[in-house]
Scaffold this active site. Structure first.
Site, PDB file in Angstrom:
ATOM      1  CG  ASP A 102      -6.863  -9.351   7.723  1.00  0.00           C
ATOM      2  OD1 ASP A 102      -6.775  -9.031   6.539  1.00  0.00           O
ATOM      3  OD2 ASP A 102      -7.172  -8.520   8.612  1.00  0.00           O
ATOM      4  CG  ASP A 132     -13.400  -6.519   6.747  1.00  0.00           C
ATOM      5  OD1 ASP A 132     -14.011  -7.053   5.789  1.00  0.00           O
ATOM      6  OD2 ASP A 132     -12.252  -6.070   6.648  1.00  0.00           O
TER       7      ASP A 132
END
Ligand SMILES: [Zn+2]
Length: 431
Positions: free
Chosen positions: A262, A100
């Site tokens: 996550d 990301d």
């Protein structure tokens, strides 16, 4: 549901000398140190999340946010992220490698730090399996669902840029032949706008959504958002929760078809949490938390050094008590010291830690009392002896000592392992 650990270069020296507190001579951290997945079987996570802002310097963003050196970044792109993280053995073939942008690093900036073309290129070059579109964090989630015109223009701009980026990101990823699975980043200022963003991403063609901005929200708000989201998007659309800090609650989120999330919290709690540093599964299907036993290195502890400078105590005295505390705990582990004597030795050193902190001078006794109770529970219940993970089996009592990164991080690895197992058994029961 897959649990991804957000990597921040967490590795330890596998042959660290605990008795003398020394690194392996000639150690080269990246080459010699080992990640949790190299030290532990089974692997304590289902994949790793790597943030681009932790790897690459963007213009105008402070360099301190970057964990990796230029040489490491080059190696990552040349060898691929899987080899770089040494997650390239066949047994790791199913482990996700998700990228990301690490939007926290540029949260105060007007625009996201990296344009879509740079992000696509980065994910593709490094060989990520999944990549999140470049987003811009919106922090305030207003449950009263204000309209576009009722919220600040800067918030609407963040919302719009996140969606525009997502569209361009997907177009470019398709042009490249989809070398990784694109994930659409969802941001919004309210439950309604979050749901709308998810819908728009689905219409663009995304099959996997990454929900951001959940970090500061309360558990019940997250529940309401996910419920509304699931009612609107397709049942087959996958969901990832970005930076899910409330990992302890994840078992309550099984109803929303979450594919992955996550978190760093099991590892971070090993050394950042005031009380809950060591996880252990109990026989009621839950987790128990223990406080680690703080015996910091006297000469590297700022509180103790302050106390010495202010003449509250002497350096010799402190170091003697430090050694006594370590000896007592290690002897106790071998059955050669009583729990009370161990507690006294630990607390005798601990007193200095608290006395050295002048900010809390008015309630030293109260803090000492509370700490004493927690420390005694850990000593009496010997949780490190009841864990058979590779970390605890190898280093024994050292894992429970709050002292230097080689113990603290190992305790974090242990927590990841306990947490991952707990998650899998909880999900297994929920089926
Ligand atoms: Zn363990």
């Amino acid at each position: 549901m897959k649990f991804l650990y957000a990597d921040t270069q967490d590795y330890v020296d596998p042959t660290y000398d605990f008795i003398n507190d020394r690194h392996t001579p000639g150690r080269e951290p990246y080459w010699g140190d080992q990640y949790a997945h190299e030290l532990m079987e089974p692997t304590p996570y289902d994949g790793l999340l790597i943030s681009m802002s932790g790897v690459r310097q963007a213009s105008g963003i402070p360099a301190s946010k970057v964990h990796y050196s230029d040489a490491e970044q080059q190696r990552m792109l040349r060898d691929g992220i899987r080899k770089f993280l040494r997650l390239n053995k066949p047994k790791f073939a199913k482990h996700m490698l998700m990228g990301d942008c690490g939007a926290f690093a540029y949260v105060n900036h007007e625009k996201p730090a990296f344009p879509p073309e740079e992000v696509v290129e980065f994910y593709a070059d490094a060989g990520f399996t999944h990549g999140v579109s470049p987003d811009h964090i919106i922090f305030d989630c207003d449950e009263s669902n204000p309209t576009r015109s009722e919220v600040d223009a800067s918030i609407v701009q963040r919302y719009d840029v996140t969606l525009e980026n997502a569209e361009e990101f997907l177009r470019l990823a398709r042009l490249e032949g989809l070398p990784f699975e694109p994930m659409g980043a969802v941001q919004g200022w309210s439950p309604k706008s979050l749901v709308q963003a998810a819908k728009s991403l689905e219409e663009m063609g995304y099959k996997y959504l990454a929900i951001g901005g959940l970090v500061p929200l309360k558990v019940d708000v997250i529940h309401r958002i996910l419920k509304q989201l699931r009612e609107v998007i397709k049942p087959e659309t996958k969901i990832h929760l970005l930076g899910f800090a409330k990992a302890d609650h994840i078992q309550n989120f099984t109803d929303y078809g979450i594919t992955s999330f996550d978190s760093t919290s099991p590892l971070i709690k090993a050394f950042k949490d005031e009380k809950n540093n060591y996880f252990l599964a109990n026989d009621r299907g839950g987790l128990d938390y223990y406080t680690a036993i703080r015996i910091p290195q006297a000469m590297q502890n700022t509180r103790l050094m302050q106390g010495i400078k202010r003449g509250i105590f002497s350096a010799e005295d402190i170091q003697r008590k430090e050694q006594k505390a370590l000896d007592a705990l290690r002897l106790y582990d071998l059955g050669r010291c009583t729990s009370i004597a161990t507690l006294e030795a630990v607390m005798d050193y601990h007193r200095f830690l608290i006395l050295g902190d002048d900010k809390s001078s008015h309630n030293h006794e109260k803090i000492l009392d509370q700490t004493r109770g927690r420390v005694f529970r850990t000593i009496e219940e010997t949780p490190w002896k009841r864990c058979n993970c590779d970390i605890c089996k190898t280093v024994g009592v050292e894992v429970i000592i709050f002292r230097s990164s080689n113990r603290n991080r190992r305790r974090g690895f242990h927590n990841l392992g306990v947490y991952h197992k707990h998650l899998q058994s909880t999900l297994g029961r929920a089926k």
